[in-house]
Design an enzyme around this catalytic site. Sequence first.
Site, mmCIF file in Angstrom:
data_model
loop_
_atom_site.group_PDB
_atom_site.id
_atom_site.type_symbol
_atom_site.label_atom_id
_atom_site.label_comp_id
_atom_site.label_asym_id
_atom_site.label_seq_id
_atom_site.Cartn_x
_atom_site.Cartn_y
_atom_site.Cartn_z
ATOM 1 N N HIS A 187 -3.046 -10.651 -4.672
ATOM 2 C CA HIS A 187 -3.824 -9.463 -4.315
ATOM 3 C C HIS A 187 -4.194 -8.573 -5.492
ATOM 4 O O HIS A 187 -4.974 -7.655 -5.341
ATOM 5 C CB HIS A 187 -3.077 -8.621 -3.268
ATOM 6 C CG HIS A 187 -1.928 -7.852 -3.846
ATOM 7 N ND1 HIS A 187 -0.728 -8.451 -4.161
ATOM 8 C CD2 HIS A 187 -1.794 -6.551 -4.170
ATOM 9 C CE1 HIS A 187 0.097 -7.534 -4.650
ATOM 10 N NE2 HIS A 187 -0.516 -6.378 -4.674
HETATM 11 N N1 UDP Z 1 4.880 -8.463 2.135
HETATM 12 C C1 UDP Z 1 4.902 -8.532 3.516
HETATM 13 N N2 UDP Z 1 3.928 -9.259 4.147
HETATM 14 C C2 UDP Z 1 2.960 -9.939 3.467
HETATM 15 C C3 UDP Z 1 2.972 -9.866 2.052
HETATM 16 C C4 UDP Z 1 3.946 -9.100 1.418
HETATM 17 O O1 UDP Z 1 5.767 -7.950 4.155
HETATM 18 O O2 UDP Z 1 2.107 -10.570 4.114
HETATM 19 C C5 UDP Z 1 5.921 -7.672 1.476
HETATM 20 C C6 UDP Z 1 6.703 -8.431 0.431
HETATM 21 O O3 UDP Z 1 7.763 -9.116 1.017
HETATM 22 C C7 UDP Z 1 7.187 -7.313 -0.477
HETATM 23 C C8 UDP Z 1 6.049 -6.336 -0.405
HETATM 24 O O4 UDP Z 1 5.304 -6.627 0.753
HETATM 25 O O5 UDP Z 1 8.327 -6.693 0.058
HETATM 26 C C9 UDP Z 1 5.216 -6.504 -1.640
HETATM 27 O O6 UDP Z 1 4.037 -5.856 -1.488
HETATM 28 P P1 UDP Z 1 2.734 -6.186 -2.319
HETATM 29 O O7 UDP Z 1 2.793 -7.581 -2.799
HETATM 30 O O8 UDP Z 1 1.607 -5.766 -1.460
HETATM 31 O O9 UDP Z 1 2.804 -5.134 -3.509
HETATM 32 P P2 UDP Z 1 3.529 -5.110 -4.931
HETATM 33 O O10 UDP Z 1 4.966 -5.418 -4.728
HETATM 34 O O11 UDP Z 1 2.831 -6.102 -5.802
HETATM 35 O O12 UDP Z 1 3.328 -3.722 -5.408
#
Ligand code: UDP
Length: 357
Positions: free
Chosen positions: A206
């Site tokens: 993403h």
């Molecule tokens: N996550 C979720 N469902 C999804 C994709 C990600 O619950 O379909 C959770 C994942 O397990 C983690 C969090 O969202 O706990 C990560 O979010 P994201 O990847 O959007 O953001 P980042 O961590 O890169 O800031």
Amino acid sequence: MKVVTIAGARPQFIKAAAVSRVLRQEKGVHEILLHTGQHFDANMSKIFFDELGISNPDYNLGISCLQHGAMTGRMLERIENILIKEKPDWVLVFGDTNSTIAGALGAAKLHLKVAHVESGMRSFNRNSPEEINRVICDRISDLLLCSTTTAVKNLYNEGFARFACDIIQTGDVMYDAALYYSEKASRASRIMRQIPFKEFVLCTLHRQENTGDISILKRLILSLKKIHQKIPIVLPVHPGTRSRIQSLDLKLPFHIIDPVGYFDMLTLVKNCSLILTDSGGLQKEAFFFSKFCITLRDETEWVELVKLGVNKVTGSNQEKILSAFEFFMNKEFKSKARPYGNGDASEKIVAAMLRYS
Ligand code: UDP
């Protein structure tokens, strides 16, 4: 002690849930939850409130789908008015999104104290919007709550010892959440009924640096297709990535599902063979559940995982992705290291807020 907690994006709901649970157990603490609206789809927002038992937001700004400046500016304006009205002792922000920086800036200008969870994380890539949010938010925060030793070192290297702030290593709140919700997730999740494979690779994509650049996106998809020929890829697709793929009319052969809730995600992590991702949180969750991870970015803030040999940072380089894939698929996960604390980061955060309030 009155706290305004600010969250707006999926990972922040998970982090806020962990801290809020402890905060609300304290006598004499009043927490007000402000949802900026950055993520608003039911499966990017509401499901996390329902599953993790987060209380309904006291304020929901409904600000999303705007360019960085417009989004941050509008949030700032609204947050400032709310903070003037609420006059909290602390404004609590998480991570590195536009909601984080808008919250911290709004508070700092009103001379309200800011506590920043996941302080000191650095990718050292100033082209990434998250890195800019991290650096600025840390500089205007009063209580810098660090997940790792590296984060603390980063702050000292940037001269934070000279600034009027307190730096505390607490451990990582996502580890708290993973431990706390793991069993609940296994009991509640039905996601494996939708996955018609015994073995699969879990992938999420993403980041703007990957989805925004068509040549990078196409390169990544080509590498993923090669892996998919060997072992199926399950891809819960972020809404932003989905619309990008649709607008470019890209055809993906993977097992694509809508974004899932936290319980389903933990279950997918536990059941997969390997993780490929550009997510920050998912890199850590891979580790919490003893899975190797290939990071589809040019750098990571979670460098301890790379040092431990359980995460390889490949960017969109096909050769690196495929060789990391071969390497990890033939390897047993053995690390017993605990770089993210003991699962009590939230307790330490709340204790620090009470101590310094
Ligand atoms: N996550 C979720 N469902 C999804 C994709 C990600 O619950 O379909 C959770 C994942 O397990 C983690 C969090 O969202 O706990 C990560 O979010 P994201 O990847 O959007 O953001 P980042 O961590 O890169 O800031």
